[in-house]
Design a protein around this motif. Structure first.
Motif, PDB file in Angstrom:
ATOM      1  N   THR A 176      26.127  66.303  56.106  1.00 21.13           N
ATOM      2  CA  THR A 176      26.266  64.876  55.820  1.00 21.13           C
ATOM      3  C   THR A 176      25.851  64.749  54.365  1.00 21.13           C
ATOM      4  OG1 THR A 176      25.763  64.197  58.072  1.00 21.13           O
ATOM      5  CG2 THR A 176      25.468  62.549  56.351  1.00 21.13           C
ATOM      6  N   TRP A 177      26.741  64.222  53.550  1.00 22.42           N
ATOM      7  CA  TRP A 177      26.481  64.153  52.113  1.00 22.42           C
ATOM      8  C   TRP A 177      25.344  63.193  51.816  1.00 22.42           C
ATOM      9  CZ3 TRP A 177      28.345  68.086  49.856  1.00 22.42           C
ATOM     10  CH2 TRP A 177      29.574  68.619  50.235  1.00 22.42           C
ATOM     11  N   ASP A 178      24.307  63.729  51.229  1.00 21.75           N
ATOM     12  CA  ASP A 178      23.242  62.918  50.650  1.00 21.75           C
ATOM     13  C   ASP A 178      23.061  63.450  49.233  1.00 21.75           C
ATOM     14  OD1 ASP A 178      21.702  65.285  50.835  1.00 21.75           O
ATOM     15  OD2 ASP A 178      20.559  64.570  52.551  1.00 21.75           O
ATOM     16  N   GLU A 179      22.114  62.893  48.491  1.00 26.75           N
ATOM     17  CA  GLU A 179      21.962  63.316  47.104  1.00 26.75           C
ATOM     18  C   GLU A 179      21.619  64.796  46.996  1.00 26.75           C
ATOM     19  OE1 GLU A 179      19.940  60.850  44.304  1.00 26.75           O
ATOM     20  OE2 GLU A 179      20.535  59.022  45.352  1.00 26.75           O
ATOM     21  N   THR A 180      20.785  65.293  47.879  1.00 26.83           N
ATOM     22  CA  THR A 180      20.380  66.700  47.806  1.00 26.83           C
ATOM     23  C   THR A 180      21.556  67.626  48.069  1.00 26.83           C
ATOM     24  OG1 THR A 180      18.133  66.136  48.474  1.00 26.83           O
ATOM     25  CG2 THR A 180      18.804  68.432  48.758  1.00 26.83           C
ATOM     26  N   THR A 181      22.300  67.379  49.140  1.00 27.16           N
ATOM     27  CA  THR A 181      23.419  68.271  49.457  1.00 27.16           C
ATOM     28  C   THR A 181      24.513  68.151  48.401  1.00 27.16           C
ATOM     29  OG1 THR A 181      24.410  66.634  50.953  1.00 27.16           O
ATOM     30  CG2 THR A 181      23.034  68.352  51.951  1.00 27.16           C
ATOM     31  N   PHE A 182      24.745  66.945  47.875  1.00 28.38           N
ATOM     32  CA  PHE A 182      25.748  66.789  46.828  1.00 28.38           C
ATOM     33  C   PHE A 182      25.348  67.585  45.586  1.00 28.38           C
ATOM     34  CE2 PHE A 182      27.579  64.880  43.064  1.00 28.38           C
ATOM     35  CZ  PHE A 182      28.928  64.873  43.391  1.00 28.38           C
ATOM     36  N   ARG A 183      24.078  67.486  45.201  1.00 28.67           N
ATOM     37  CA  ARG A 183      23.589  68.238  44.023  1.00 28.67           C
ATOM     38  C   ARG A 183      23.812  69.739  44.211  1.00 28.67           C
ATOM     39  NH1 ARG A 183      20.544  65.236  40.674  1.00 28.67           N
ATOM     40  NH2 ARG A 183      19.929  63.216  41.497  1.00 28.67           N
ATOM     41  N   GLU A 184      23.461  70.246  45.381  1.00 27.88           N
ATOM     42  CA  GLU A 184      23.640  71.677  45.650  1.00 27.88           C
ATOM     43  C   GLU A 184      25.119  72.047  45.591  1.00 27.88           C
ATOM     44  OE1 GLU A 184      21.853  71.995  49.500  1.00 27.88           O
ATOM     45  OE2 GLU A 184      19.808  71.946  48.697  1.00 27.88           O
ATOM     46  N   TYR A 185      25.955  71.218  46.193  1.00 33.12           N
ATOM     47  CA  TYR A 185      27.387  71.490  46.256  1.00 33.12           C
ATOM     48  C   TYR A 185      28.029  71.452  44.880  1.00 33.12           C
ATOM     49  CZ  TYR A 185      32.278  71.202  47.685  1.00 33.12           C
ATOM     50  OH  TYR A 185      33.620  71.437  47.840  1.00 33.12           O
TER      51      TYR A 185
END
Length: 139
Positions: free
Chosen positions: A87-96
């Motif tokens: 689920t896209w949140d700021e942390t996962t988006f940054r990593e991606y």
């Protein structure tokens, strides 16, 4: 008693001295949407955002934060993206966005990534302006 006062003064000074740094770090994480729009120019080759956006080489990015990966209607996602469980949140988006193929091996996204944290902050600030329908929301 004097030692206690000096210790208290030192601790208070340390905390107050750190306050501007913490405030600066928080401000940096908010990003600049105008700068983010300029960064998004490179994303436009594959993605659209805003009212009237359509799927292209990549899916529409309206309302990306909070969305489950691989779920924008009408886009043909890779199995890797659909099954990533993200689920896209700021942390996962940054990593991606730093390295898409490392975050989701098998993704169709062919992009080397954005490595600079400030640029990612700005890009996130720009993307977060758009709700799921593509309307700009105030933050």
């Amino acid at each position: 008693m004097r030692l206690l006062s000096l210790t208290a003064a030192f601790l208070l000074g340390s905390v107050l001295g750190a306050a501007p740094t913490l405030a600066q770090e928080a401000a940096a994480k908010t990003g600049d949407p105008a700068a983010g729009e300029k960064i998004f120019a490179q994303c436009k080759a594959c993605h659209q955002i805003g009212e009237g956006a359509k799927n292209a080489v990549g899916p529409v990015l309206n309302g990306i934060i909070g969305r489950h990966s691989g779920t924008y209607e009408g886009y043909n996602y890779s199995a890797a993206n659909k099954n990533s469980g993200i689920t896209w949140d700021e942390t996962t988006f940054r990593e991606y966005i730093k390295d898409p193929k490392a975050k989701i091996p098998g993704t169709k996204m062919i992009f080397a990534g954005v490595k600079d944290d400030k640029r990612i902050d700005d890009l996130l600030a720009y993307l977060k302006q758009f709700d799921a329908s593509g309307k700009k929301v105030t933050q």
